[in-house]
Design a protein around this motif. Structure first.
Motif, PDB file in Angstrom:
ATOM      1  N   ASN A 287       3.103  21.022 -57.867  1.00 52.38           N
ATOM      2  CA  ASN A 287       3.062  19.582 -57.733  1.00 52.38           C
ATOM      3  C   ASN A 287       3.101  19.201 -56.257  1.00 52.38           C
ATOM      4  N   VAL A 288       2.111  18.447 -55.804  1.00 55.03           N
ATOM      5  CA  VAL A 288       2.126  17.973 -54.424  1.00 55.03           C
ATOM      6  C   VAL A 288       2.258  16.454 -54.471  1.00 55.03           C
ATOM      7  N   ASN A 289       3.416  15.964 -54.161  1.00 54.98           N
ATOM      8  CA  ASN A 289       3.693  14.507 -54.202  1.00 54.98           C
ATOM      9  C   ASN A 289       3.182  13.859 -55.487  1.00 54.98           C
ATOM     10  N   GLY A 290       3.465  14.480 -56.605  1.00 57.36           N
ATOM     11  CA  GLY A 290       3.070  13.888 -57.886  1.00 57.36           C
ATOM     12  C   GLY A 290       1.706  14.344 -58.374  1.00 57.36           C
ATOM     13  N   VAL A 291       0.941  15.022 -57.545  1.00 63.84           N
ATOM     14  CA  VAL A 291      -0.376  15.503 -57.976  1.00 63.84           C
ATOM     15  C   VAL A 291      -0.227  16.946 -58.472  1.00 63.84           C
ATOM     16  N   LYS A 292      -0.564  17.127 -59.742  1.00 71.01           N
ATOM     17  CA  LYS A 292      -0.402  18.445 -60.358  1.00 71.01           C
ATOM     18  C   LYS A 292      -1.657  19.274 -60.084  1.00 71.01           C
TER      19      LYS A 292
END
Ligand code: PEP
Ligand code: MN
Length: 293
Positions: A32-37
């Motif tokens: 997960n990168v700042n909410g982006v899976k």
């Protein structure tokens, strides 16, 4: 010692790539990168200009790619240019503009780091560190980026075999950095009608050999804007987990890679088209709504 041929069916792949290879413990990496899976069922699109040129250019482009459904903003502040006389990027100023665009759009940012001495600085701004094609086998850089523990977008070297590529990923992973994204960006062949030959088969091969998410870059992979949407669709069809696409608010005036950069309207259309391909294979494009669900 005679090295065994590397094939997808070779059971020794796990010991050859102890960290990057698929093994019983790890069939797929999702992070997960700042909410982006990244690496899940949904396809993540990273888009933006090749290089950050100005506040106006970056904000206009960032806002348009966000509206069209990009999940992550790309933009180079340190540019690996073939000629030393070409625009080299805005450096720290470019990183500051990217941070401003992130605040404005809510999109996490990915930006290239070219040198061990830049790792600390770029890490202060970028959510994902990009290691470019020309640096895929820059082992001291890989070690430093690995130590940073920031998610990494590792592009395939333009003359690297898949075996060499996975070993480059091992250099990041064996520093304890588990968030590595692979990205096929075209290889050099005898063909001159395209800038590079986008090796589409590398996508399923990498996915078979490795648990890491595999992206495709149809912009550097072709060098021509008109080819980008078709190759983006093809990359999704063969299983890419995401795309890296160059978009510019005014590509005719771009300081870098304008001929392969999409106009914002072309990007909007491409996003709709890849959505249909994704649906056909039981996937979807990651959108802001995905963050909430
Ligand atoms: C880029 O993404 O802008 C870039 C320079 O890509 P590559 O390293 O694949 O040439
Ligand atoms: Mn570029």
């Amino acid at each position: 010692m005679i090295m065994e041929a590397i094939t997808c069916d070779n059971p020794n792949n796990n010991s050859r790539y102890p960290l990057a290879g698929r093994n019983n413990l790890k069939s797929k990496s999702i992070f997960n990168v700042n909410g982006v899976k990244i690496g899940g069922t949904e396809i993540v699109v990273m888009a933006g200009p090749c290089a950050v040129e100005s506040q106006e250019q970056l904000l206009a482009t960032a806002r348009s790619v966000m509206k069209s459904g990009a999940a992550i903003l790309r933009g180079g502040a340190f540019k690996p240019r073939t000629s030393p006389y070409s625009f080299q990027g805005l450096g720290q100023k470019g990183l500051e503009l990217l941070a401003e665009a992130r605040l404005d759009t809510g999109l996490p940012i990915v930006s290239e780091v070219m040198d061990t001495r830049q790792v600390e600085l770029v890490s202060q701004y970028a959510d994902i560190l990009q290691v470019g094609s020309r640096n895929m086998q820059n082992f001291p850089l890989l070690a430093e980026v690995g130590k940073s523990k920031k998610p990494v977008l590792l592009k395939r070297g333009m003359m690297a075999t898949i075996d060499e590529y996975l070993f480059a990923a091992e250099y990041l992973l064996n520093q304890g950095n588990e968030q590595v994204i692979l990205c096929e960006r075209g290889i050099r062949t005898f063909e001159t009608s395209t800038r590079n030959t986008l090796d589409l088969s590398a996508i399923p091969v990498l996915k078979k050999l490795s648990h890491l998410p595999v992206f495709a870059d149809p912009s550097h992979g072709t060098g021509h804007r008109w080819l980008v949407p078709d190759m983006a669709k093809a990359a999704i069809a063969v299983g890419a987990d995401g795309l890296l696409v160059e978009v510019h608010n005014n590509p005719e005036e771009a300081l870098c890679d304008g001929s392969q950069s999409l106009h914002p309207e072309e990007f909007e259309k491409m996003m709709a088209d890849i959505g249909r391909i994704a649906e056909a294979i039981g996937r979807a494009i990651f959108t802001k709504e995905s963050i909430l669900s």
